[in-house]
Design an enzyme around this catalytic site. Structure first.
Site: not given
Ligand code: GLN
Length: 192
Positions: A46-48, A78, A105, A135, A171, A173
């Site tokens: 997700g977005e850390s 991720c 990241r 990403r 990922h 999943e």
């Molecule tokens: N780019 C996201 C981050 O820095 C991680 C991306 C992902 O979990 N698919 O948090």
């Protein structure tokens, strides 16, 4: 076996589906009390930065950290890998800091923001694993006892294990190949 999936933000639904396909009880975790009685925890992609803020707001950060330190098996994918790492080349994420790796990241830049590759992961057997990178971060350095499980052709480390902690930059999943989840469940089951 009961596995929790941190459900603050990100790809938690897909992890729950993968676990259920493997006939495991899978529960979304949003509140600290939902951590009770788990045999393992998955921290999704997700977005850390967002996940980290939401974990703090829900008083989950310290709880999860101490569960990891006390040996609860955890699998971070991720963004989940970024959160479990004890060093980060960015300063804007407050990681759980339980795994001896330094991560970067968005390590693949704009050209290769998202890609899929057939990855050799020896602990999963000979057949390459379809690894989806979005990403994604990379493991820049091992600081202590962590062991690298997979590298891209250019040598970039993208999966690691340290005791009962498992991380992947990609990922698992998002594919129908359940071997990585099964590997995590074996760690949970056997405790080694
Ligand atoms: N780019 C996201 C981050 O820095 C991680 C991306 C992902 O979990 N698919 O948090």
């Amino acid at each position: 076996m009961r596995i929790g999936v941190l459900a603050s933000q990100g790809a938690f639904v897909e992890h729950i589906a993968a676990l259920r396909q493997l006939r495991v009880e899978a529960l979304p975790v949003r509140l600290a009390k939902e951590l009770n009685g788990l045999d393992g925890l998955i921290i999704p992609g997700g977005e850390s930065t967002s996940i980290s803020k939401l974990m703090l707001a829900a008083n989950l950060t310290e709880e999860i950290k101490s569960l990891a330190q006390n040996g609860l098996p955890m699998f971070g994918t991720c963004a989940g890998m970024i959160l479990l790492a004890n060093k980060n080349s960015d300063q804007d994420v407050a990681p759980l800091g339980v795994m001896d790796i330094t991560v970067r990241r968005n390590a693949f830049g704009r050209q290769r923001e998202s890609f899929e590759t057939e990855l050799s992961i020896p602990v999963l057997g000979e057949k390459p694993f379809p690894a989806v990178f979005i990403r994604a971060p990379a493991i820049e350095r091992v600081n202590g006892k962590a062991e690298i499980l997979a590298r891209l052709a250019d040598g970039t480390a993208v999966a690691a294990r340290q005791g009962k902690l498992l991380v992947s930059a990609f990922h698992p999943e998002l594919t129908s190949d359940l071997r990585f989840h099964r590997y995590f469940l074996d760690i949970v089951d056997r405790g080694n």
